[in-house]
Write a protein that holds these residues in place. Sequence first.
Motif, short mmCIF file in Angstrom:
data_model
loop_
_atom_site.label_atom_id
_atom_site.label_comp_id
_atom_site.label_asym_id
_atom_site.label_seq_id
_atom_site.Cartn_x
_atom_site.Cartn_y
_atom_site.Cartn_z
N ASP A 11 7.95 2.18 -1.11
CA ASP A 11 9.35 2.13 -0.79
C ASP A 11 9.67 3.02 0.41
O ASP A 11 10.92 3.22 0.64
CB ASP A 11 10.08 2.87 -2.02
CG ASP A 11 9.47 4.20 -2.40
OD1 ASP A 11 8.60 4.87 -1.59
OD2 ASP A 11 10.06 4.72 -3.41
N GLU A 12 8.68 3.48 1.31
CA GLU A 12 9.03 4.28 2.48
C GLU A 12 8.70 3.20 3.53
O GLU A 12 9.28 3.54 4.70
CB GLU A 12 7.96 5.14 2.64
CG GLU A 12 7.82 6.38 1.61
CD GLU A 12 6.72 7.24 1.76
OE1 GLU A 12 6.79 8.53 1.18
OE2 GLU A 12 5.67 6.85 2.60
N ARG A 13 8.58 1.99 3.39
CA ARG A 13 8.48 0.93 4.43
C ARG A 13 10.03 0.52 4.96
O ARG A 13 11.02 0.56 4.18
CB ARG A 13 7.85 -0.46 4.04
CG ARG A 13 6.19 -0.16 3.75
CD ARG A 13 5.68 -1.35 3.16
NE ARG A 13 6.21 -1.59 1.64
CZ ARG A 13 5.66 -2.71 0.98
NH1 ARG A 13 4.94 -3.39 1.55
NH2 ARG A 13 6.40 -2.96 -0.11
N PHE A 14 9.91 0.22 6.13
CA PHE A 14 11.35 -0.70 6.55
C PHE A 14 11.61 -1.94 5.80
O PHE A 14 10.60 -2.41 5.31
CB PHE A 14 11.33 -0.80 8.11
CG PHE A 14 10.79 0.16 9.08
CD1 PHE A 14 11.80 1.37 9.36
CD2 PHE A 14 9.68 0.53 9.79
CE1 PHE A 14 11.68 2.47 10.21
CE2 PHE A 14 9.42 1.45 10.37
CZ PHE A 14 10.28 2.31 10.61
N HIS A 15 12.96 -2.21 5.69
CA HIS A 15 13.33 -3.13 4.81
C HIS A 15 14.13 -4.14 5.56
O HIS A 15 15.22 -3.68 6.00
CB HIS A 15 13.89 -2.71 3.33
CG HIS A 15 14.08 -3.77 2.43
ND1 HIS A 15 14.99 -3.70 1.68
CD2 HIS A 15 13.34 -5.03 2.32
CE1 HIS A 15 15.19 -5.08 0.83
NE2 HIS A 15 14.00 -5.76 1.36
N THR A 16 13.88 -5.47 5.50
CA THR A 16 14.75 -6.41 6.03
C THR A 16 15.35 -7.37 4.96
O THR A 16 14.25 -8.05 4.27
CB THR A 16 14.43 -7.25 7.19
OG1 THR A 16 13.94 -6.35 8.35
CG2 THR A 16 15.12 -8.34 7.69
N GLN A 17 16.56 -7.44 4.56
CA GLN A 17 17.00 -8.37 3.59
C GLN A 17 17.88 -9.41 4.25
O GLN A 17 19.08 -9.06 4.70
CB GLN A 17 17.68 -7.68 2.47
CG GLN A 17 18.14 -8.68 1.58
CD GLN A 17 17.26 -9.24 0.74
OE1 GLN A 17 16.32 -9.03 0.06
NE2 GLN A 17 17.32 -10.56 0.97
N ALA A 18 17.52 -10.69 4.34
CA ALA A 18 18.48 -11.58 5.04
C ALA A 18 18.66 -12.84 4.43
O ALA A 18 18.99 -13.74 4.62
CB ALA A 18 17.40 -12.22 6.47
N GLY A 19 18.99 -12.61 2.86
CA GLY A 19 19.33 -13.65 1.98
C GLY A 19 18.02 -14.62 1.85
O GLY A 19 17.42 -14.60 0.61
N THR A 218 0.96 -1.26 -6.01
CA THR A 218 1.38 -2.34 -5.19
C THR A 218 2.34 -1.92 -3.95
O THR A 218 3.21 -1.40 -4.31
CB THR A 218 2.06 -3.34 -5.90
OG1 THR A 218 1.12 -3.90 -7.08
CG2 THR A 218 2.65 -4.83 -5.30
N GLY A 219 1.91 -2.26 -3.01
CA GLY A 219 2.87 -2.03 -1.58
C GLY A 219 2.61 -0.80 -1.04
O GLY A 219 3.04 -0.68 0.22
N ASP A 220 1.58 0.07 -1.60
CA ASP A 220 1.06 1.33 -1.04
C ASP A 220 0.09 1.06 0.18
O ASP A 220 -0.76 0.03 -0.07
CB ASP A 220 0.74 2.29 -1.98
CG ASP A 220 1.88 2.71 -2.85
OD1 ASP A 220 2.97 2.62 -2.66
OD2 ASP A 220 1.29 3.26 -3.84
#
Length: 253
Positions: A11-19, A218-220
């Motif tokens: 949850d520390e990662r950069f996040h892009t949400q584009a639909g 997961t994701g770490d």
Amino acid sequence: MASTLDVRRADERFHTQAGWLDSHHSFSFSHHWNPDNTHFGLLLVSNDDVVAPGTGFDTHPHRDMEIVTWVLDGSLVHQDSEGHNGVIYPGLAQRMSAGTGILHSEKNDSWTLTGKPEHADPVHFLQMWVIPDEAGIRPGYEQLDINDELARGGWSTLASGMSQHADQRAIGIRQKHAALHVSRMRPGETLPIASAPFAHLFVARGSVELEGGGPLSTGDAARITRAEGQRLTAGPDGAEVLMWEMDAAIAMK
């Protein structure tokens, strides 16, 4: 000097949400920028992407980059300006060398059959970039199914430019100081981390216990400098883990 370990949580990662795209970036990428988080070792990009059916990345350029794609769920269609095309699915190792310049597209495989979505399943994949050890090479492409090898357990060398992995690597990369290993760890299985100046560990699914680093989910990810073969143990449901072994780093100007 002693080994150092830097754990980065999902949850520390950069996040892009584009639909159509849900993407998490382990390092600075696109409009996400942090001068203190641009790379680790030779690893410049590690993106965790989910692409909706009937969508994907339209044709776009790359140059002087070794790009490795690893699908976790679903399948991804690749097409490029050098005439390479194919469907990438879980267990298929794929590398594209951008070299002097290449155009390519990547789309959820539902896109290609009739021009309309054939199913409602997203594709989930990891894309990782390392810089090549030589600029201006001819663009290239390579892929190989390694599902049988993964089923045997332990680490499988997914991609490598290191001479010591020449006999067991699945595909090559044009970077003599880097290798990418993957394991679908069984519950309770224990594996050593590569002893290397730089080791980058990413938990694609499941959970593990990292010696000196505690539990990873997961994701770490864990960034280990001067790695000394620390041990990694899978949780009760197993885990799928990717590990970059690197004996050099990007030279900062």
